[in-house]
Design an enzyme around this catalytic site. Structure first.
Site, mmCIF file in Angstrom:
data_model
loop_
_atom_site.group_PDB
_atom_site.id
_atom_site.type_symbol
_atom_site.label_atom_id
_atom_site.label_comp_id
_atom_site.label_asym_id
_atom_site.label_seq_id
_atom_site.Cartn_x
_atom_site.Cartn_y
_atom_site.Cartn_z
ATOM 1 N N HIS A 19 0.826 -1.216 0.000
ATOM 2 C CA HIS A 19 0.000 0.000 0.000
ATOM 3 C C HIS A 19 0.859 1.266 0.000
ATOM 4 C CE1 HIS A 19 -4.201 0.697 -0.123
ATOM 5 N NE2 HIS A 19 -4.449 0.924 1.142
ATOM 6 N N ASN A 64 -6.973 6.323 4.255
ATOM 7 C CA ASN A 64 -8.408 6.608 4.133
ATOM 8 C C ASN A 64 -8.761 8.086 4.203
ATOM 9 O OD1 ASN A 64 -8.497 3.857 4.102
ATOM 10 N ND2 ASN A 64 -9.664 3.636 5.982
ATOM 11 N N ASN A 108 -9.255 3.229 -1.115
ATOM 12 C CA ASN A 108 -9.739 4.206 -0.138
ATOM 13 C C ASN A 108 -9.006 5.542 -0.182
ATOM 14 O OD1 ASN A 108 -11.822 2.605 0.856
ATOM 15 N ND2 ASN A 108 -10.461 1.567 2.280
#
Length: 180
Positions: A19, A64, A108
């Site tokens: 990520h 997020n 996200n």
């Protein structure tokens, strides 16, 4: 002013995870560039300036809420161009693609940016592949054999990003997209 955002999560537990390829690419760029660190708590991220018109941002809001940091910097500097670097599970590890606009694809970080800044920005999509457990996969660290591929794609992505900054999306897509 051009704002380039590398997406990732802050903290040691997320360092070197799939990520965080956006952070990794920003770090790679900074290794051989003269830059100035721009400190302002309202940016909620690490912000660097290269030359007179290029900003590099690593949001510290966690994935997020990336849009909060992106919007703060974009609005403050009145950036006319936004480029976001992110991991993409729908692309195999070692592949690179480019895109402008469109959906977040369930990412996200992109959802957060889209909700606060709109979705009309350029994207540098670095493939990380996927497994059945997507969350564990993107938050997992690269295996040793994957690191070899990762190093190559990050170097390639760095060249492609600077070409994208100088040219346009269509010319860079045809020259630098890699399919694995």
């Amino acid at each position: 002013m051009i704002l380039v955002v590398g997406l990732g999560n802050i903290g040691e537990e997320y360092k070197n995870t799939r990520h965080n390829v956006g952070f990794m690419l920003i770090d790679l760029i900074l290794k051989d560039q003269d830059f100035t660190s721009l400190v302002n708590s309202k940016f909620q991220g690490e912000l660097f300036k290269i030359g007179s018109s290029l900003l590099l941002l690593k949001p510290s809001t966690y994935m997020n809420n990336s849009g909060i940091s992106v919007k703060a910097v974009k609005d403050f500097y009145k950036c006319e161009r936004l480029i976001v670097i992110h991991d993409d599970i729908d692309i195999n590890l070692g592949a690179l693609r480019f895109k402008k606009g469109g959906s977040s694809g369930g990412h996200n970080g992109l959802k957060s940016i889209d909700s606060l800044c709109g979705n009309d920005y350029e994207r540098v999509r670095i493939g990380v592949g996927k497994t059945e457990n997507v969350i564990s996969h993107v938050l997992g660290k690269f295996k040793d054999e994957e690191k070899i591929v990762l190093d190559k794609i990050l170097e390639h992505s760095k060249k492609a990003l600077f070409e994208l900054i100088e040219k346009d999306l269509s010319s860079v897509s045809s020259l630098y997209s890699l399919r694995a």
